[in-house]
Design a protein around this motif. Structure first.
Motif, PDB file in Angstrom:
ATOM      1  N   ASP A   1      29.267 -28.353  13.169  1.00 19.86           N
ATOM      2  CA  ASP A   1      30.603 -28.068  13.711  1.00 19.86           C
ATOM      3  C   ASP A   1      31.559 -27.795  12.556  1.00 19.86           C
ATOM      4  O   ASP A   1      31.608 -28.549  11.580  1.00 19.86           O
ATOM      5  CB  ASP A   1      31.088 -29.273  14.525  1.00 19.86           C
TER       6      ASP A   1
ATOM      7  N   GLN B   1      31.098 -23.034  15.320  1.00 15.98           N
ATOM      8  CA  GLN B   1      29.986 -23.601  14.568  1.00 15.98           C
ATOM      9  C   GLN B   1      29.685 -22.765  13.339  1.00 15.98           C
ATOM     10  O   GLN B   1      30.119 -21.619  13.212  1.00 15.98           O
ATOM     11  CB  GLN B   1      28.729 -23.684  15.453  1.00 15.98           C
TER      12      GLN B   1
ATOM     13  N   THR C   1      22.856 -26.234  13.495  1.00 12.64           N
ATOM     14  CA  THR C   1      24.273 -25.871  13.577  1.00 12.64           C
ATOM     15  C   THR C   1      25.129 -27.081  13.195  1.00 12.64           C
ATOM     16  O   THR C   1      24.805 -28.232  13.508  1.00 12.64           O
ATOM     17  CB  THR C   1      24.652 -25.415  14.995  1.00 12.64           C
TER      18      THR C   1
END
Length: 362
Positions: free
Chosen positions: A64, A31, A62
């Motif tokens: 990815d 992340q 967050t």
């Protein structure tokens, strides 16, 4: 320490724990984080590990950073040659700039929706410039690279990097596919029927040639057999004619013996005749002489012996025919039996005697 002090210490520890929980956060290695203060981006964190923020004021989202999958529904595209295609494609992308990504689309769901629209428009734009054969067979790799480049130009404003675009399937619509399949099936059936017709033609030609050869062979064999049979019958008739010319009375006797053999066979046949009839003249007198014939003499006995030997000897029969042909013009047929020796044994071959008799006749 009093009870009040313990309670105060516990409260302080709880408050410190709450502050620490809101001040510290962890970024996973898959992340990347964006620190917001009242919704305003303050910091981009790309490195994994433990990080600090202002408690109760700042929050963390967050994003990815792995390569993500974008799959869209199959869409219909019209190629440059006006043929319709159903194209099933997918793309791979990753978030290259978290801050730009957050400002432009906000979250991953919105990003997938925007990228799906871009992918479909890029497919129609690129594939619409190419022919059906180029899309399906010839230039698919180059077309996928061009679609990816066009997507990157538009996705750059979202902080997204398109890694790859793949066309999973590009076919005609189902109705067109069925029509083409039926047309191909009809064409294959027509070719198969044509091949069968050609094979039947060759087979009929072979059968006709074989039947013709069989007919010709059978006809030639029948003709040869008839010729051989005719030659044999001619030779037989010449022998009997020569025997009749030698001694007519013997010939009458010989024919009577054949009549007895045919008429008196074992069976149900009954004949009522007078004992003194002409048919039974040789029963009462073996030396009977038919009216108008000469006596049966030495010539008749020799001719009878000659014919008796002739019945079972094909070689002798041919020799006799040739000899009779040779001597007949000079009257040799009448003197030939006279040239046989009187004491010729029954088992002695007649051919040497014929040669000696022919030499004496000359």
């Amino acid at each position: 320490m009093g009870r009040t002090s313990l309670i105060a210490l516990a409260v302080v520890l709880v408050l410190l724990g709450i502050v620490a929980a809101n001040s510290l956060f962890t970024v996973h290695q898959t992340q990347q984080a964006l620190v917001l203060q009242f919704g305003d981006p303050r910091q981009v964190i790309r490195e994994p590990g433990l990080h600090v923020k202002v408690p109760f004021v700042q929050n963390v989202i967050t994003i990815d950073k792995r390569i993500l999958d974008l799959d869209i529904q199959p869409s219909e595209v019209i190629a440059s040659d006006q043929k319709r295609l159903v194209v099933d494609a997918f793309a791979r992308f990753r978030v290259a700039d978290p801050l730009q990504f957050y400002i432009a689309v906000g979250n991953e769901a919105v990003a997938r929706s925007r990228l799906g629209t871009i992918l479909q428009s890029s497919l129609r734009r690129v594939l619409g410039e190419e022919s059906f054969e180029a899309v399906v067979r010839d230039d698919r790799a180059d077309l996928m690279e061009r679609i990816k480049d066009q997507m990157n130009k538009e996705a750059e404003q979202f902080g997204i990097d398109v890694v790859d675009v793949r066309i999973r399937r590009a076919d005609l619509p189902e109705a067109n596919s069925q029509a083409i399949f039926r047309r191909m099936q009809t064409e294959r059936e027509r070719e198969a029927n044509e091949f069968r017709a050609q094979g039947n033609e060759v087979a009929q030609r072979i059968r006709a040639n074989a039947d013709r050869e069989v007919t010709v062979t059978v006809a030639e064999s029948t003709r040869n057999a008839e010729i051989i049979r005719g030659e044999g019958d001619a030779c037989r008739n010449r022998i009997f004619a020569a025997a009749f010319g030698i001694d007519p009375s013997f010939f009458a006797f010989y024919r009577s013996m054949q009549s007895y053999e045919q008429a008196l066979q074992q069976g149900e046949t009954t004949a009522v005749l007078s004992p003194d009839s002409e048919f039974f003249r040789y029963f009462t007198d073996p030396n009977a002489i038919p009216e108008g014939n000469a006596p049966v003499g030495r010539s008749a006995s020799r001719a009878a012996d000659l014919l008796a030997r002739l019945e079972g000897d094909e070689t002798l029969r041919s020799l006799l025919c040739a000899e009779l042909e040779r001597v007949a013009p000079t009257g040799g047929a009448e003197v030939l039996p006279e040239t046989l020796p009187d004491d010729l044994p029954a088992d002695q071959p007649i051919a040497p005697a014929l040669e000696e008799g022919a030499a004496g006749a000359q």
